[in-house]
Design an enzyme around this catalytic site. Structure first.
Site, short mmCIF file in Angstrom:
data_model
loop_
_atom_site.label_atom_id
_atom_site.label_comp_id
_atom_site.label_asym_id
_atom_site.label_seq_id
_atom_site.Cartn_x
_atom_site.Cartn_y
_atom_site.Cartn_z
N CYS A 106 0.87 -0.74 -0.38
CA CYS A 106 0.17 -0.04 0.14
C CYS A 106 0.69 1.71 -0.07
O CYS A 106 1.52 2.28 -1.04
CB CYS A 106 -0.39 0.09 1.43
SG CYS A 106 -2.11 1.23 0.81
N HIS B 271 -3.77 -4.79 0.51
CA HIS B 271 -3.16 -5.68 1.76
C HIS B 271 -2.85 -7.55 1.62
O HIS B 271 -3.91 -7.90 2.20
CB HIS B 271 -3.41 -5.49 3.16
CG HIS B 271 -3.33 -3.68 3.07
ND1 HIS B 271 -2.88 -3.33 3.62
CD2 HIS B 271 -4.80 -2.36 2.87
CE1 HIS B 271 -2.43 -1.24 4.27
NE2 HIS B 271 -3.40 -1.43 3.35
N GLU C 96 -1.62 -9.14 3.85
CA GLU C 96 -1.88 -9.55 5.59
C GLU C 96 -3.14 -9.68 6.38
O GLU C 96 -3.36 -10.49 7.37
CB GLU C 96 -0.82 -8.54 6.74
CG GLU C 96 -1.41 -7.31 6.44
CD GLU C 96 -1.13 -6.18 5.23
OE1 GLU C 96 -0.93 -4.58 6.06
OE2 GLU C 96 -1.01 -6.41 4.67
N SER D 271 2.53 -16.27 38.14
CA SER D 271 0.18 -15.37 38.34
C SER D 271 -0.78 -16.97 37.94
O SER D 271 -1.73 -17.27 38.81
CB SER D 271 -0.46 -14.44 37.10
OG SER D 271 -0.20 -15.40 36.36
N GLY D 272 -0.50 -18.08 37.96
CA GLY D 272 -0.28 -18.99 37.08
C GLY D 272 -1.84 -18.93 36.00
O GLY D 272 -1.88 -19.84 35.49
N GLY D 273 -1.42 -17.52 35.12
CA GLY D 273 -1.82 -17.66 33.35
C GLY D 273 -0.63 -17.90 32.80
O GLY D 273 0.86 -18.87 33.37
N VAL D 274 -1.09 -18.31 31.84
CA VAL D 274 0.19 -18.55 30.53
C VAL D 274 0.81 -18.18 30.18
O VAL D 274 2.22 -18.98 30.80
CB VAL D 274 -0.49 -17.97 29.72
CG1 VAL D 274 -0.05 -19.47 28.02
CG2 VAL D 274 -1.94 -18.61 29.23
N ASP D 275 1.24 -16.98 30.05
CA ASP D 275 2.87 -16.18 29.83
C ASP D 275 3.43 -16.37 30.97
O ASP D 275 4.53 -16.80 30.92
CB ASP D 275 2.14 -14.56 29.98
CG ASP D 275 1.84 -14.61 28.75
OD1 ASP D 275 0.83 -15.41 28.10
OD2 ASP D 275 0.98 -12.93 28.94
N SER D 276 2.95 -16.08 32.47
CA SER D 276 3.91 -16.49 33.61
C SER D 276 4.54 -18.20 33.67
O SER D 276 5.53 -18.19 33.92
CB SER D 276 3.62 -15.87 34.41
OG SER D 276 2.22 -16.45 35.74
#
Length: 511
Positions: A81, A168, A170, A222-227
Site C-alpha cells: 500500500c 493488503h 496481511e 500468576s498461574g496464567g499462560v505467560d508467567s
C-alpha cells in the site's frame, strides 16, 4: 542463523498483522519504526524487508520516509500500500490522489507471471484501503496484476527482487495473501522457515544462562499462560536459581492457588513461594467502586507485597517478567504508545525500586506463539489454552464494592461457567469467557418465597489479540444449563444474563 525479515512501520493499523503472517510461516521478523537508523538496519542484517501501509500520503510534506540504505542493501523488498508508493517514488514514479478511492474487496486480475503468484488463481479476492494511487509507473517496472480501479495493483522492478502491492495481503479479507507473503519469503527471497518453538526454546535457554550466569532470578507467578511458560523456560535454563513468587490477592479465580500448586507438584525442586495477601487487598479496596482507583490500589499493593517478600532473597540480582512482543512494539511504535483506555497492573515498577536487572524470555513472542512454546515444553493443554485473565483479577469483574462475599459469589458463578464450557467441549471455541457480578438486585422466586438477590452477567468473546472482539454465539441449551446451575447452586444470585456486545463499541472486560 535464522532468516530475518525487517518490517518497517509507517503507521498502518495492520502492521502487526504482517508480522503475525510472517511468523506463521516460521520465519523470524521484527517490527521497527520507519525511521529505524541506518546503523540499526545494517546491524539487524535483514534477509528481506517489508514496508507497511500508512495513513499518510507520499505527497505530503510530513510523509514518513525510510533511511536510504534500505535501497542499497540488495535484499528483497516488498512494499504494501503506502509501501508500494514509496517503492514507486524511489524510482521516479508519480503518486497522486486517486480519482476513485478504493476501500474494501476488489478482484485482483493477474496479467504477468511472477514467483509471487505461485499457487494462485488468475483472479483472486483482495482487500484495498487507499486514497492515493500510482498514476505513472517508472519505466524500469512492470505491472504484475491490476483491479478495475487500480491499473498498478502489483508491480515489480525488472531484474530485481523488489516488489510492491497496492492491496493488503496481511488481512484475512485477502484469502490469498498469506500465500503471496510466503511466496515472497520462500520463492523470491529464498528464506528458511526454521524459527520453531523448539528452536526458540533452545536458543532462549542459552541466552538466559549467558545473561544470568549463577545468579538467582525472582519471578512473579500468576498461574496464567505467560508467567507459567516464562517459569518453565527459566527453570529449564537455571533450575533452582529461580525463585517463583505467587501472590494470592484474594481476587483470583476459584481455587487458583491450589491449582498452581498442583501444576508445579511434578517439579519438587521448583520451590514456589506462596503468599496469601487476600486480607490486605480486600481491606485496601473496602468501599472503592471506581475502576481506575481499584486498578491503582491493586497495582501499588501488589508491588508492596511482592517487594516485601522478594527482599528476603538478598542474593537475587534479576527479576523475570512475561513481557510479550506486542508490549515491545507498542513502546516503540510509529505513533508512540496508544491512548490509555484503562491502566494495567504489572510488576513494571519493581526493577528500579529493587535495583534488579530484567530478564524477559518471552519478549520476542506473540500470545499464540507463547502457547506453542508452552505446548513444546510439555505444559498441559488446559494451561496452554487458558483464557486471558486481567491483572487486577476479579476486582474489575465485580462492578461496585469489593467484598469477600462478592468475591466468593463471583468465583462460584465463574467456576460453573468455565467448568461447563470444558464439559460441553466449548472452552476452546471461544477466546475468553468469564462471569461478571453486577451491582444491582433483582426480584426472584425460590420455592414459595420471594428473593431479592444479585445479577450475574456471562461474557464470551472471540478475538485474535483482544484489539477487536465479537461475542461468541454459545448454544441456547448450554446457556440455559449454566443459568440453571448458577441460580440453584450460588446462593445470592437469582438472575443470569448474557452479554452480546462487540468490541468496539464495548470493551471485553466490563471495567
Amino acid at each position: 542463523m535464522h532468516s530475518k525479515v525487517l518490517i518497517l512501520d509507517f503507521g498502518s493499523q495492520y502492521t502487526q498483522l504482517i508480522a503475525r503472517v510472517v511468523r506463521s510461516h516460521k520465519v523470524y521478523c521484527e517490527i521497527h519504526p520507519y525511521n529505524y537508523s541506518s546503523n540499526d538496519i545494517i546491524g539487524f542484517a535483514p534477509s528481506a524487508i517489508i514496508l507497511s501501509g500508512s495513513p499518510f500520503s507520499v505527497t505530503n510534506d510530513k510523509a514518513p520516509f525510510p533511511e536510504k540504505c534500505i535501497w542499497e542493501l540488495g535484499v528483497p523488498i516488498l512494499g504494501i500500500c503506502y509501501g508500494m508508493q514509496l517503492v514507486a517514488s524511489q524510482w521516479g514514479g508519480k503518486v497522486e490522489a486517486a480519482e476513485k478511492r478504493e476501500y474494501g474487496f476488489a478482484e485482483l486480475k493477474i496479467n504477468n507471471e511472477s514467483l509471487l503468484w505461485d499457487g494462485l488463481k488468475p483472479v483472486e479476492q483482495v482487500w484495498m484501503s487507499h486514497a492515493d494511487a500510482l498514476s505513472e509507473l517508472p519505466e524500469c517496472f512492470e505491472v504484475l496484476a491490476y483491479t478495475d480501479n487500480s491499473p498498478h495493483a502489483a508491480i515489480h522492478l525488472k531484474g530485481s527482487n523488489v516488489y510492491a502491492l497496492q492491496f493488503h495481503p496481511e488481512v484475512v479479507h485477502s484469502p490469498c495473501g498469506s500465500l503471496i507473503l510466503a511466496n515472497f519469503m520462500f520463492k523470491v527471497a529464498k528464506l528458511s522457515g526454521d524459527w520453531t518453538p523448539g528452536s526458540f526454546i533452545s536458543e532462549t535457554v542459552d541466552k538466559i544462562r549467558a545473561q544470568v550466569g549463577d545468579k538467582r532470578v525472582i519471578l512473579g507467578l500468576s498461574g496464567g499462560v505467560d508467567s507459567t511458560v516464562a517459569a518453565m523456560l527459566l527453570y529449564k535454563a537455571i533450575g533452582k536459581q529461580l525463585i517463583p513468587i505467587f501472590v494470592d490477592t484474594g481476587l483470583m479465580r476459584y481455587a487458583e492457588a491450589d491449582r498452581v500448586k498442583e501444576l508445579f507438584a511434578p517439579y519438587p525442586d521448583l520451590n514456589v513461594r506462596y503468599v496469601d495477601a487476600g486480607d490486605t487487598f480486600l481491606s485496601l479496596l473496602k468501599g472503592i467502586s471506581d475502576p481506575e482507583t481499584k486498578r491503582k490500589i491493586i497495582g501499588s499493593a501488589f508491588i508492596d507485597v511482592f517487594e516485601q517478600v522478594a527482599s528476603e532473597y538478598t542474593d537475587a540480582e534479576y527479576l523475570a517478567q512475561g513481557t510479550l512482543y506486542p508490549d515491545v512494539i507498542e513502546s516503540v511504535s510509529f505513533a508512540g504508545p496508544s491512548v490509555t483506555i484503562k491502566s494495567h497492573h504489572n510488576v513494571g515498577g519493581l526493577p528500579e525500586k529493587m535495583k534488579l536487572k530484567l530478564v524477559e524470555p518471552l519478549r520476542e513472542l506473540f500470545k499464540d506463539e507463547v502457547r506453542e512454546v508452552g505446548a513444546c515444553l510439555g505444559l498441559p493443554d488446559s494451561l496452554v489454552h487458558r483464557h486471558p485473565f486481567p491483572g487486577p483479577g476479579l476486582a474489575v469483574r465485580i462492578i461496585g464494592d469489593i467484598t469477600r462475599e462478592n468475591v466468593s459469589l463471583l468465583q462460584q458463578a465463574d467456576e460453573i461457567f468455565i467448568s461447563e464450557l470444558y464439559k460441553c467441549g466449548l472452552y476452546n471455541s471461544t477466546w475468553q469467557a468469564f462471569a461478571v457480578l453486577l451491582p444491582i438486585h433483582s426480584v426472584g422466586v425460590m420455592g414459595d418465597e420471594r428473593t431479592y438477590d444479585k445479577v450475574c452477567a456471562l461474557r464470551a468473546v472471540n478475538s485474535m489479540d483482544g484489539m477487536t472482539a465479537d461475542w461468541t454465539e454459545l448454544p441456547h441449551e448450554f446457556l440455559k444449563r449454566v443459568s440453571n446451575r448458577i441460580g440453584n447452586e450460588v446462593k445470592g444470585i437469582s438472575r443470569v444474563v448474557y452479554d452480546i456486545s462487540s468490541k468496539p463499541p464495548a470493551t471485553i472486560e466490563w471495567e
